[in-house]
Motif scaffolding. Sequence first.
Motif, short mmCIF file in Angstrom:
data_model
loop_
_atom_site.label_atom_id
_atom_site.label_comp_id
_atom_site.label_asym_id
_atom_site.label_seq_id
_atom_site.Cartn_x
_atom_site.Cartn_y
_atom_site.Cartn_z
N ASP A 87 0.82 -1.21 -0.29
CA ASP A 87 0.27 0.29 -0.25
C ASP A 87 1.08 1.00 -0.06
O ASP A 87 1.35 1.71 0.90
CB ASP A 87 -1.27 -0.40 0.95
CG ASP A 87 -1.58 1.16 1.20
OD1 ASP A 87 -1.38 2.39 0.46
OD2 ASP A 87 -2.99 0.90 2.39
N GLU A 88 1.23 1.71 -1.20
CA GLU A 88 2.22 3.12 -1.09
C GLU A 88 1.60 3.96 -0.36
O GLU A 88 2.27 4.93 -0.26
CB GLU A 88 2.18 3.23 -2.61
CG GLU A 88 2.98 2.51 -4.08
CD GLU A 88 3.81 2.65 -5.00
OE1 GLU A 88 4.07 3.79 -4.92
OE2 GLU A 88 3.50 1.87 -5.96
N LYS A 89 0.72 4.14 -0.26
CA LYS A 89 -0.12 5.60 0.50
C LYS A 89 0.38 5.34 1.75
O LYS A 89 0.38 5.91 2.62
CB LYS A 89 -1.58 5.81 0.86
CG LYS A 89 -2.04 6.90 0.60
CD LYS A 89 -3.45 6.84 -0.21
CE LYS A 89 -4.68 8.27 1.17
NZ LYS A 89 -5.75 8.08 0.96
N GLN A 90 0.36 4.11 2.63
CA GLN A 90 0.11 3.62 4.08
C GLN A 90 1.60 4.18 4.04
O GLN A 90 1.76 4.41 4.76
CB GLN A 90 -0.63 2.39 3.92
CG GLN A 90 -0.27 2.06 5.83
CD GLN A 90 -0.59 3.51 6.75
OE1 GLN A 90 -2.07 3.66 6.37
NE2 GLN A 90 -0.50 3.80 7.36
N MET A 91 2.43 3.41 3.32
CA MET A 91 4.31 3.25 3.00
C MET A 91 3.99 4.92 2.98
O MET A 91 5.55 5.23 4.18
CB MET A 91 4.46 2.74 2.34
CG MET A 91 5.83 2.45 2.50
SD MET A 91 6.65 1.66 3.87
CE MET A 91 6.24 -0.04 3.17
N ALA A 92 3.93 5.49 1.67
CA ALA A 92 4.42 7.37 2.33
C ALA A 92 4.06 7.86 3.57
O ALA A 92 4.61 9.01 4.20
CB ALA A 92 3.67 7.35 0.92
N THR A 93 2.94 7.59 4.08
CA THR A 93 2.38 8.36 5.81
C THR A 93 3.76 7.41 6.59
O THR A 93 4.10 8.64 7.07
CB THR A 93 0.93 7.88 5.47
OG1 THR A 93 -0.04 8.23 4.73
CG2 THR A 93 0.64 8.47 7.09
N TRP A 94 3.55 6.12 6.31
CA TRP A 94 4.77 5.97 7.92
C TRP A 94 6.12 6.55 7.84
O TRP A 94 6.52 7.58 8.56
CB TRP A 94 4.87 4.62 7.54
CG TRP A 94 3.72 4.29 8.36
CD1 TRP A 94 3.08 4.18 9.09
CD2 TRP A 94 3.29 2.48 8.29
NE1 TRP A 94 1.92 2.80 9.27
CE2 TRP A 94 2.21 2.29 8.69
CE3 TRP A 94 3.62 1.74 7.11
CZ2 TRP A 94 1.76 1.15 8.54
CZ3 TRP A 94 3.21 0.52 6.95
CH2 TRP A 94 2.01 0.05 8.21
N VAL A 95 6.46 6.51 6.28
CA VAL A 95 8.14 7.37 5.74
C VAL A 95 8.28 9.23 6.24
O VAL A 95 8.78 9.36 6.83
CB VAL A 95 7.88 6.97 4.49
CG1 VAL A 95 9.56 7.90 3.72
CG2 VAL A 95 8.20 5.71 4.04
N LYS A 96 7.10 10.01 5.84
CA LYS A 96 6.49 11.17 6.73
C LYS A 96 7.13 11.08 7.65
O LYS A 96 7.64 12.20 8.16
CB LYS A 96 5.28 12.09 6.48
CG LYS A 96 5.73 11.87 4.05
CD LYS A 96 4.43 12.47 3.98
CE LYS A 96 4.53 12.47 2.33
NZ LYS A 96 2.57 12.95 2.04
N GLN A 97 6.35 10.67 8.53
CA GLN A 97 6.35 10.90 9.89
C GLN A 97 7.61 9.88 10.99
O GLN A 97 8.02 10.55 11.58
CB GLN A 97 5.18 9.85 10.81
CG GLN A 97 3.27 10.16 10.61
CD GLN A 97 2.38 8.72 10.85
OE1 GLN A 97 3.03 8.63 11.90
NE2 GLN A 97 1.41 8.57 10.21
N ALA A 98 7.99 9.00 9.81
CA ALA A 98 9.13 8.67 10.67
C ALA A 98 10.26 9.06 10.60
O ALA A 98 10.79 9.29 11.51
CB ALA A 98 9.33 7.15 9.83
N ALA A 99 10.13 10.26 8.98
CA ALA A 99 11.46 11.21 9.30
C ALA A 99 11.62 11.86 9.87
O ALA A 99 12.81 12.68 10.11
CB ALA A 99 11.09 12.07 7.25
N LYS A 100 10.40 12.22 10.74
CA LYS A 100 10.13 13.54 11.30
C LYS A 100 10.90 12.92 13.20
O LYS A 100 10.56 13.95 14.28
CB LYS A 100 8.88 13.45 12.05
CG LYS A 100 8.49 14.61 10.25
CD LYS A 100 7.15 14.84 10.89
CE LYS A 100 6.81 16.05 8.72
NZ LYS A 100 5.16 15.61 9.11
N LEU A 101 10.71 12.68 13.29
CA LEU A 101 11.09 11.17 14.89
C LEU A 101 12.32 11.28 14.84
O LEU A 101 13.03 11.05 13.86
CB LEU A 101 9.98 10.48 14.44
CG LEU A 101 8.84 10.23 14.48
CD1 LEU A 101 7.65 8.78 14.23
CD2 LEU A 101 8.58 10.99 15.75
N PRO A 102 12.96 11.16 16.03
CA PRO A 102 14.28 10.84 16.44
C PRO A 102 14.10 9.43 15.67
O PRO A 102 13.88 8.15 16.02
CB PRO A 102 14.24 10.64 17.81
CG PRO A 102 13.21 11.60 18.07
CD PRO A 102 12.16 11.10 17.01
#
Length: 106
Positions: A87-102
Amino acid sequence: MPGWKQDIGARLDSLIARNAPKARKAVKWNSPFYGIEGQGWFLSFHVFNRFVKVTFFNGASLKPMPPGFTAKSKETRWVDVFEDGFDEKQMATWVKQAAKLPGWMP
C-alpha cells in the motif's frame, strides 16, 4: 535484490526519496538504511526469501502502527512486503512520520 524484490526495492527507494527528501542513504549489513543527519536512522529494509521487511526504528510512534513487532522489539515496528506489492499511500504516510522522529543512533 533478486527477481521481483528488485522492483519492490526500487519502488521503496523512490517512495522514500519523494516523502523524505532530506533523507540520507547508507548500506549496512547488506541492507539500505535511511536517516536524517543529526536524528539517526529512521528506516531500513532487508530481503528475505518470500518478502522484503521494511523496518521503522521508532515505529511504535507511527499512526497507525506498522503491524510487525515482538515483545523484544520495543519501539521497532515493521511491515513485510510480498510479491503482490504494498500500500504505497500507507507506506508514504509512515515514511513522512518516521522521518520527523528521532531515529536509531548506533
